[in-house]
Design a protein around this motif. Sequence first.
Motif, mmCIF file in Angstrom:
data_model
loop_
_atom_site.group_PDB
_atom_site.id
_atom_site.type_symbol
_atom_site.label_atom_id
_atom_site.label_comp_id
_atom_site.label_asym_id
_atom_site.label_seq_id
_atom_site.Cartn_x
_atom_site.Cartn_y
_atom_site.Cartn_z
ATOM 1 N N LEU A 137 0.831 -1.207 0.000
ATOM 2 C CA LEU A 137 0.000 0.000 0.000
ATOM 3 C C LEU A 137 0.864 1.255 0.000
ATOM 4 O O LEU A 137 0.720 2.123 -0.860
ATOM 5 C CB LEU A 137 -0.943 -0.028 1.197
ATOM 6 N N ALA A 138 1.811 1.338 0.938
ATOM 7 C CA ALA A 138 2.636 2.545 0.995
ATOM 8 C C ALA A 138 3.447 2.717 -0.289
ATOM 9 O O ALA A 138 3.767 3.838 -0.683
ATOM 10 C CB ALA A 138 3.544 2.503 2.212
ATOM 11 N N GLU A 139 3.775 1.613 -0.974
ATOM 12 C CA GLU A 139 4.560 1.732 -2.210
ATOM 13 C C GLU A 139 3.739 2.292 -3.373
ATOM 14 O O GLU A 139 4.273 2.541 -4.454
ATOM 15 C CB GLU A 139 5.169 0.378 -2.592
ATOM 16 N N LEU A 140 2.437 2.508 -3.157
ATOM 17 C CA LEU A 140 1.635 3.148 -4.212
ATOM 18 C C LEU A 140 2.185 4.523 -4.555
ATOM 19 O O LEU A 140 1.951 5.060 -5.635
ATOM 20 C CB LEU A 140 0.181 3.289 -3.762
ATOM 21 N N GLU A 141 2.939 5.080 -3.625
ATOM 22 C CA GLU A 141 3.538 6.380 -3.866
ATOM 23 C C GLU A 141 4.491 6.341 -5.060
ATOM 24 O O GLU A 141 4.655 7.314 -5.774
ATOM 25 C CB GLU A 141 4.306 6.797 -2.613
ATOM 26 N N CYS A 142 5.160 5.199 -5.261
ATOM 27 C CA CYS A 142 6.087 5.106 -6.396
ATOM 28 C C CYS A 142 5.773 3.898 -7.267
ATOM 29 O O CYS A 142 6.601 3.508 -8.079
ATOM 30 C CB CYS A 142 7.535 5.030 -5.951
ATOM 31 N N GLY A 143 4.617 3.312 -7.095
ATOM 32 C CA GLY A 143 4.217 2.199 -7.959
ATOM 33 C C GLY A 143 2.807 2.471 -8.449
ATOM 34 O O GLY A 143 2.330 3.594 -8.399
ATOM 35 N N ASN A 144 2.151 1.463 -8.926
ATOM 36 C CA ASN A 144 0.775 1.660 -9.372
ATOM 37 C C ASN A 144 -0.081 0.523 -8.808
ATOM 38 O O ASN A 144 0.381 -0.292 -8.001
ATOM 39 C CB ASN A 144 0.704 1.741 -10.903
ATOM 40 N N PRO A 159 -5.883 -1.449 -4.421
ATOM 41 C CA PRO A 159 -6.754 -2.428 -5.064
ATOM 42 C C PRO A 159 -7.425 -3.367 -4.072
ATOM 43 O O PRO A 159 -8.063 -4.328 -4.456
ATOM 44 C CB PRO A 159 -5.769 -3.214 -5.930
ATOM 45 N N GLY A 160 -7.293 -3.126 -2.815
ATOM 46 C CA GLY A 160 -7.878 -4.034 -1.822
ATOM 47 C C GLY A 160 -7.189 -3.790 -0.508
ATOM 48 O O GLY A 160 -6.474 -2.804 -0.345
ATOM 49 N N GLY A 161 -7.413 -4.676 0.419
ATOM 50 C CA GLY A 161 -6.810 -4.504 1.730
ATOM 51 C C GLY A 161 -7.598 -3.497 2.537
ATOM 52 O O GLY A 161 -8.478 -2.810 2.024
ATOM 53 N N GLN A 162 -7.245 -3.400 3.803
ATOM 54 C CA GLN A 162 -7.985 -2.485 4.674
ATOM 55 C C GLN A 162 -7.469 -1.057 4.504
ATOM 56 O O GLN A 162 -6.276 -0.852 4.294
ATOM 57 C CB GLN A 162 -7.777 -2.897 6.129
ATOM 58 N N PRO A 163 -8.345 -0.044 4.619
ATOM 59 C CA PRO A 163 -7.872 1.342 4.508
ATOM 60 C C PRO A 163 -6.984 1.702 5.693
ATOM 61 O O PRO A 163 -7.057 1.063 6.746
ATOM 62 C CB PRO A 163 -9.168 2.163 4.530
ATOM 63 N N PRO A 164 -6.124 2.737 5.551
ATOM 64 C CA PRO A 164 -5.270 3.161 6.665
ATOM 65 C C PRO A 164 -6.128 3.531 7.870
ATOM 66 O O PRO A 164 -7.152 4.194 7.716
ATOM 67 C CB PRO A 164 -4.563 4.400 6.134
ATOM 68 N N GLU A 165 -5.689 3.090 9.034
ATOM 69 C CA GLU A 165 -6.471 3.379 10.250
ATOM 70 C C GLU A 165 -5.781 4.501 11.017
ATOM 71 O O GLU A 165 -4.653 4.335 11.489
ATOM 72 C CB GLU A 165 -6.511 2.111 11.116
ATOM 73 N N PRO A 166 -6.425 5.690 11.134
ATOM 74 C CA PRO A 166 -5.788 6.765 11.907
ATOM 75 C C PRO A 166 -5.610 6.317 13.353
ATOM 76 O O PRO A 166 -6.501 5.669 13.905
ATOM 77 C CB PRO A 166 -6.792 7.928 11.815
ATOM 78 N N LEU A 197 -3.711 8.885 -2.289
ATOM 79 C CA LEU A 197 -3.384 7.840 -3.263
ATOM 80 C C LEU A 197 -3.932 6.492 -2.805
ATOM 81 O O LEU A 197 -4.460 5.712 -3.588
ATOM 82 C CB LEU A 197 -1.860 7.705 -3.392
ATOM 83 N N LEU A 198 -3.803 6.242 -1.511
ATOM 84 C CA LEU A 198 -4.272 4.959 -0.982
ATOM 85 C C LEU A 198 -5.777 4.828 -1.161
ATOM 86 O O LEU A 198 -6.276 3.756 -1.500
ATOM 87 C CB LEU A 198 -3.932 4.834 0.508
ATOM 88 N N SER A 199 -6.493 5.950 -0.948
ATOM 89 C CA SER A 199 -7.946 5.820 -1.018
ATOM 90 C C SER A 199 -8.412 5.678 -2.470
ATOM 91 O O SER A 199 -9.418 5.054 -2.745
ATOM 92 C CB SER A 199 -8.642 6.982 -0.317
ATOM 93 N N THR A 200 -7.636 6.215 -3.442
ATOM 94 C CA THR A 200 -8.116 6.097 -4.829
ATOM 95 C C THR A 200 -7.509 4.895 -5.544
ATOM 96 O O THR A 200 -8.144 4.315 -6.412
ATOM 97 C CB THR A 200 -7.760 7.361 -5.647
ATOM 98 N N ARG A 212 -1.052 13.543 3.654
ATOM 99 C CA ARG A 212 -2.389 13.514 3.030
ATOM 100 C C ARG A 212 -2.297 13.084 1.566
ATOM 101 O O ARG A 212 -3.191 12.430 1.039
ATOM 102 C CB ARG A 212 -3.038 14.902 3.116
ATOM 103 N N ARG A 213 -1.191 13.472 0.913
ATOM 104 C CA ARG A 213 -1.020 13.087 -0.493
ATOM 105 C C ARG A 213 -0.983 11.560 -0.610
ATOM 106 O O ARG A 213 -1.675 10.963 -1.424
ATOM 107 C CB ARG A 213 0.291 13.687 -1.025
ATOM 108 N N LEU A 214 -0.197 10.912 0.239
ATOM 109 C CA LEU A 214 -0.123 9.448 0.184
ATOM 110 C C LEU A 214 -1.453 8.821 0.588
ATOM 111 O O LEU A 214 -1.926 7.873 -0.040
ATOM 112 C CB LEU A 214 1.006 8.940 1.091
#
Length: 348
Positions: free
Chosen positions: A55-62, A118-125, A112-115, A107-109
């Motif tokens: 998930l965090a690698e979405l910043e530099c992956g797709n 492709p699955g997995g649980q959303p980030p939990e504040p 990206l995670l919310s849009t 917030r930028r990352l």
Amino acid sequence: MAALSIGVAGAGLLGRLLAWQLAGAGHRVTVFDPATGPLERGAAGWTAAGMLSPLAELECGNEAVARLGLRSLALWPHIVAGLPQPVDLRHQGSVLLAHGPDLGAARRLLGLLSTKAPGGQPPEPLTPEQVRELEPAVHGPAHAWLLHDEGQIHTVQAMQALAAGAGDRGVQWHWGRSVRNVEPGCIDGQRYDWVFDVRGLGARPSLPLRGVRGEVFWLHAPGVVLHRPLRLLHPRWRVYLVPRPGELVVVGASEIESEDRSPISLRSTLALLSAAHSVVPELAEARVVHSEVNLRPALPDNLPHLDVAPGLTRINGLYRHGWLLAPALVEQALVAMEQPVHAEADFA
Ligand SMILES: Cc1cc2nc3c(=O)[nH]c(=O)nc-3n(C[C@H](O)[C@H](O)[C@H](O)COP(=O)(O)OP(=O)(O)OC[C@H]3O[C@@H](n4cnc5c(N)ncnc54)[C@H](O)[C@@H]3O)c2cc1C
């Protein structure tokens, strides 16, 4: 599939994983690598901190990278369970952290995670109390989130265990052998039923690869307890801390567009270690026991490349997430071998 004779060019992360899996499927496997032996730490796979961060690698992956990563997270426990030596593998999530003024970068990352996830649980504040409960050593960052579907692997243990496991399965290693030419069914003039080109940067000029310099520190930090990887979101630096057995913490990693493999620079030292200290102040008395520099093999689009033609499979461009992607890519490569048509996977 009938037992085949298989040649593998490259004994880094991909080469070892392939050799172990192919030999386990009953094939006769021969591997070539210029390293002097299985413990020489030239491959990028050794240096990696071993974050498994789909998930965090979405910043530099797709999204395709995230999907492969989620699949690998499911495959790693089976791989590790089959190896002859222990490998520290954890799947307890990772914590994203941001200091007060850096909320914009975070917030930028998160956006990206919310849009794109492709699955997995959303980030939990996480509230400060929850952070204290999960990771009592963390002090300083005002914002924190738990990413559930993330983990880590001890890359040094895994490189050793994969080589040992492949050896136990009868893989023939040819150390000190730099392969010059890989063609369908042929490595430097020697014939095989099938060959794999997994030479990382050594696959140039067949692929337009570049090396991306990365620097890491190993800290010995007795008494500093971390349970999972921490990732600090900062507008300029991406810094992570990965706990390892033996009271070690790996702090990484710079990302520099250079193929210079000389020792770690003063600038990276200051940036990485001050960022780590700003998150876990107890690290002040940690000892810097090791630093390492290596090159990530990357293609112009920074996406992985899997190309299967009859008699030849090329996998490359694993860039900054090879440990995250390798099991899923190897799985796809082995399935594709059974369909004798030219196929290039599209990860765009
Ligand atoms: C600092 C750093 C931190 C990283 N952190 C992470 C992380 O936290 N999580 C993650 O998932 N990934 C991480 N990575 C990325 C990961 O290490 C790479 O993506 C991965 O190692 C690539 O695997 P590979 O097998 O393609 O290449 P390598 O592991 O580099 O192996 C290539 C092999 O090919 C051999 N070779 C080269 N030329 C020839 C030749 N002519 N003939 C035969 N063999 C040849 C080399 O000797 C080497 O053994 C990191 C990388 C770096 C550098």
